[in-house]
Design a protein around this motif. Structure first.
Motif, PDB file in Angstrom:
ATOM      1  N   GLY A   1       0.818  -1.200   0.000  1.00 34.28           N
ATOM      2  CA  GLY A   1       0.000   0.000   0.000  1.00 34.28           C
ATOM      3  C   GLY A   1       0.855   1.255   0.000  1.00 34.28           C
ATOM      4  N   ASP A   2       0.220   2.388   0.431  1.00 36.05           N
ATOM      5  CA  ASP A   2       0.930   3.675   0.391  1.00 36.05           C
ATOM      6  C   ASP A   2       2.113   3.699   1.336  1.00 36.05           C
ATOM      7  OD1 ASP A   2      -0.902   4.521  -1.455  1.00 36.05           O
ATOM      8  OD2 ASP A   2      -2.226   5.459   0.028  1.00 36.05           O
ATOM      9  N   ASN A   3       2.011   3.050   2.458  1.00 36.25           N
ATOM     10  CA  ASN A   3       3.103   3.056   3.442  1.00 36.25           C
ATOM     11  C   ASN A   3       3.965   1.804   3.327  1.00 36.25           C
ATOM     12  OD1 ASN A   3       2.125   5.509   4.506  1.00 36.25           O
ATOM     13  ND2 ASN A   3       0.660   4.394   5.829  1.00 36.25           N
ATOM     14  N   ASP A   4       3.983   1.225   2.140  1.00 33.89           N
ATOM     15  CA  ASP A   4       4.740  -0.015   1.896  1.00 33.89           C
ATOM     16  C   ASP A   4       4.299  -1.146   2.817  1.00 33.89           C
ATOM     17  OD1 ASP A   4       6.178   1.131  -0.135  1.00 33.89           O
ATOM     18  OD2 ASP A   4       7.865   1.713   1.146  1.00 33.89           O
ATOM     19  N   GLU A   5       3.025  -1.073   3.195  1.00 34.62           N
ATOM     20  CA  GLU A   5       2.485  -2.142   4.001  1.00 34.62           C
ATOM     21  C   GLU A   5       1.714  -3.117   3.094  1.00 34.62           C
ATOM     22  OE1 GLU A   5       0.050  -0.408   6.953  1.00 34.62           O
ATOM     23  OE2 GLU A   5       1.727   0.476   8.086  1.00 34.62           O
TER      24      GLU A   5
ATOM     25  N   TYR B   1      -1.959 -10.372  -3.576  1.00 28.30           N
ATOM     26  CA  TYR B   1      -0.655 -10.782  -4.108  1.00 28.30           C
ATOM     27  C   TYR B   1      -0.712 -10.769  -5.629  1.00 28.30           C
ATOM     28  CZ  TYR B   1      -0.076 -12.501   0.657  1.00 28.30           C
ATOM     29  OH  TYR B   1      -0.010 -12.594   2.031  1.00 28.30           O
ATOM     30  N   GLU B   2       0.407 -10.337  -6.239  1.00 29.96           N
ATOM     31  CA  GLU B   2       0.498 -10.383  -7.703  1.00 29.96           C
ATOM     32  C   GLU B   2       1.333 -11.592  -8.121  1.00 29.96           C
ATOM     33  OE1 GLU B   2       2.486  -7.105  -9.483  1.00 29.96           O
ATOM     34  OE2 GLU B   2       4.176  -7.128  -8.077  1.00 29.96           O
TER      35      GLU B   2
END
Length: 712
Positions: free
Chosen positions: A60-64, A69-70
């Motif tokens: 996400g935005d905060n690298d959380e 999963y890709e």
């Protein structure tokens, strides 16, 4: 102090519900290849997922981690699973085994590329052996084809390749043999023979697949052979015969591996057919063989049946169909557009007319009671039935001409073994002495020259028969020679209607010329009157074109251009050359081509190489000069095919006579010079003295020619 080696830790596997996965757009595989998504989905449904997906957390935005999963590696597996869900064959929340990669030091594209590049394809031999193992475990060919999404024929091919000799497969595994060579070896299951052939080709320069196939099948019989067609491959296999099949190339039905069994079946079937024919039609005797020598009916009287007359109903039907055909054909000729329906109808009417015209021939019962039939196989494997022959001893008393006593050229009864009027394959096989093989080009043997010139005589007869004008000129030439030139009566025409016999020359009956002569003779035999007393009136009433055609046919049968050791006739052969040039005759146009049977297998290696050198050049000759003679002959036949090359006895001698001569020049040819000048036109094989290792023998031959000159 030594630095400690950092230990490698691997990413852990997790089961992630499918609806938490999404396909990465950074997968390097964009071009479709290999098994389709549908087939892969079916395979996953059968055996499950054999390889985990490679995934990365979506941040996400905060690298959380977001909980999704890709999938950068394993895109085809992802799409196959997605298809199973769409087909409602799998729940969308089904846990999927995944390798989760966190904090990776490599990019998504790098991982996707590595997974595809580092994947090693299975070696073909491992695949062949795996198919063989599954087959031994009880998996059928159709089931394997369905599981691995290939055709049944592909499964059979792989199983066949796996059955090749283990020794040869080991060579293939070590890159010492090509796949195409293994495919060639697969036509037989005989491992010993496979290894023998490999030992042979590995020592030669020729290792091509076609050569391997040729060596493996050289002792076998093609399914297209007339004997195999006559008996039937099914009957051969039912009798225990084995058929070799090529699963990788067109083989026209394969090869029958047991020629002896095939010959036995042919003779048994011929005997049965001959007995049935004799019982059904009442002939005194029936001779049956796979083949008869050309001229086998020499010395026998031939009689012909009469075609049955049309009944009143058949005649009315014929007139009706003919009227329909003529009207429809005339109307269609005026039409501008093509009509498939009209074409079909015309063909149907034409076929019906042919059936009405093609009526059986009925033979006189008294003649049948004393006559016989020859039964053999034609080139297509069908029965060839020649009816209506009477032997001299079966003729009514007083009808046999005393001058014909014993004049059967040894052909009557030689090819038969009589058992109740039935004989099968009783003809003797001539054994020909092979020349000693060396590098010196020696003169062709007398037997080879005789057989070659016999074939040329047959073809030249056929050509002369199609040129009535030159047939008249040839006959007139012979008549004038005998009338005005007492010592110059040599001609290639035996105008007393004697006809040279070629009983020892095998295969003449299968040549184009011999078949056309036989068909023409058969047609005239049916048209001519039955008794000599009726012949004069028949010939007088015959139209001019038919009379000329009949004359040309009769004259052509007297032509004799055969060169024999005891009867070389140089002046007559020179005249045959003149006649051949006059009618534009050429043996290549007549259909002759050098084969193993008619030339290459009967001469020395030096002659074979000379032929290839003359036709294809020195480089082609060097390609085969290391081979043994049988292999050399076969390869030479392949190289010479379509080249137009002819051996010396079949070549047309070069005419060095000026095209235009003055009256004075022509006058110089009259008298004794006519005979002396004949040698100028002789073929090289007659005009030149033959080489001989025995000087005394050479001298004797020269002396023989010296004695022949005055007679010529």
């Amino acid at each position: 102090m030594a630095k400690a080696i950092q230990k490698i830790t691997l990413d852990r596997s997790e089961d992630i519900p499918f609806d938490k996965l999404e396909l990465s757009q950074k997968n390097v595989r964009n071009i479709k290849a290999g098994v389709s998504i549908e087939d892969l989905a079916n395979d996953i449904a059968l055996r499950g997922l054999l390889m985990s997906l490679n995934v990365r957390p979506v941040l996400g935005d905060n690298d959380e981690e977001t909980g999704r999963y890709e999938v950068p590696a394993g895109g085809r597996r992802y799409r196959a699973l997605e298809l199973l869900i769409k087909q409602k064959r799998m729940a969308k929340t089904e846990p999927i085994p995944c390798i989760v990669k966190r904090g990776a030091s490599t990019s998504v594209e790098d991982d996707s590329l590595a997974e595809n590049v580092h994947r090693l394809q299975l070696h073909p031999l491992d695949q062949f052996r795996a198919f063989q193992t599954l087959h031994l475990q009880g998996l059928g060919e159709e089931e394997m084809a369905a599981r691995y999404f290939v055709s049944v024929s592909t499964v059979r091919q792989r199983l066949r390749l796996a059955s090749v000799s283990p020794r040869l497969l080991d060579l293939y595994a070590n890159d010492e043999m090509k796949l195409e060579q293994v495919m060639a070896f697969s036509i037989t299951n005989d491992h010993v023979r496979q290894e023998q052939v490999w030992d042979t080709v590995s020592r030669s320069h020729v290792r091509e697949p076609y050569y391997i196939r040729r060596l493996l099948t050289e002792a076998a019989v093609r399914a297209a052979d007339r004997r195999a067609v006559y008996v039937g491959v099914e009957a051969y296999e039912a009798a225990g015969g084995v058929v070799m099949r090529d699963l990788f190339e067109q083989d026209q039905g394969g090869w029958l591996q047991d020629p002896a069994l095939l010959e036995q079946l042919v003779f048994e079937k011929l005997k049965t057919d001959a007995e049935a024919l004799k019982a059904e039609e009442g002939w005194k005797w029936v001779d049956a063989a796979i083949d008869f020598p050309y001229g086998h009916a020499s010395g026998l009287r031939r009689f012909y049946g009469e075609r049955t007359e049309l009944s009143a109903d058949e005649l009315a039907r014929y007139d009706e169909v003919k009227a329909q055909y003529d009207k429809l054909d005339a109307d269609y000729a005026k039409a501008e557009d093509y009509s498939e329906e009209t074409e079909t109808r015309l063909e149907e009417l034409g076929n019906e007319l042919d059936r009405l015209n093609d009526r059986p021939h009925v033979f006189d019962l008294e003649e049948v009671a004393r006559g016989g039939v020859f039964v053999s196989l034609d080139a297509s494997g069908e029965l060839k039935i020649e009816r209506g022959f009477v032997r001299p001893e079966d003729e009514p008393a007083g009808e046999v001409d005393d001058a014909d006593d014993g004049d059967n050229d040894g052909n009557v009864g030689v090819a038969t073994s009589v058992t109740g009027g039935i004989s099968v394959n009783g003809k003797p096989v001539a054994v020909e002495t092979q020349e000693e093989e060396d590098d010196k080009i020696r003169p062709l043997s007398d037997r080879v020259i005789e057989d070659l010139t016999a074939a040329r005589t047959i073809a030249l007869r056929n050509a002369l028969a199609s040129d009535p004008i030159m047939a008249f000129v040839a006959a007139l030439h012979a008549f004038v020679l005998k009338t005005f030139f007492l010592y110059g009566s040599d001609s290639c025409l035996e105008v007393t209607m004697q006809s040279a016999k070629f009983g020892q020359t095998q295969g003449l009956g299968d040549t184009v010329g011999a078949k056309e002569i036989e068909q023409r003779h058969e047609a005239w035999g049916h048209d001519l009157p039955k008794t000599p007393a009726e012949l004069w009136d028949y010939l007088v009433a015959l139209d001019e074109a038919s009379r000329q055609a009949l004359f040309a046919h009769c004259v052509s049968l007297s032509l004799n251009a055969v060169v024999q050791p005891w009867n070389r006739r140089p002046a007559a052969i020179a005249h045959a050359e003149q006649l051949a040039r006059s009618i534009g005759f050429d043996m290549v146009d007549a259909g002759w081509t050098p084969t193993v049977d008619n030339y290459l297998g009967r001469v020395t290696k030096a002659h074979i190489l000379q032929a290839v050198r003359e036709a294809k050049g020195e480089q082609s000759a060097q390609l085969i000069d290391h081979l043994k003679k049988p292999d050399m002959a076969r390869e030479a036949a392949r190289l010479l095919e379509g080249s137009g090359w002819l051996p010396e006895p079949l070549r047309l001698a070069v005419d060095e006579t000026p095209a235009v001569q003055s009256n004075d020049d022509a006058a110089e040819l009259v008298g004794d010079n006519v005979v002396e000048g004949a040698d100028a036109d002789l073929p090289a094989f007659l005009a030149e003295d033959a080489d001989s290792e025995d000087a005394a023998s050479e001298g004797a031959e020269v002396e023989e020619h010296r004695h022949l000159d005055p007679a010529e």
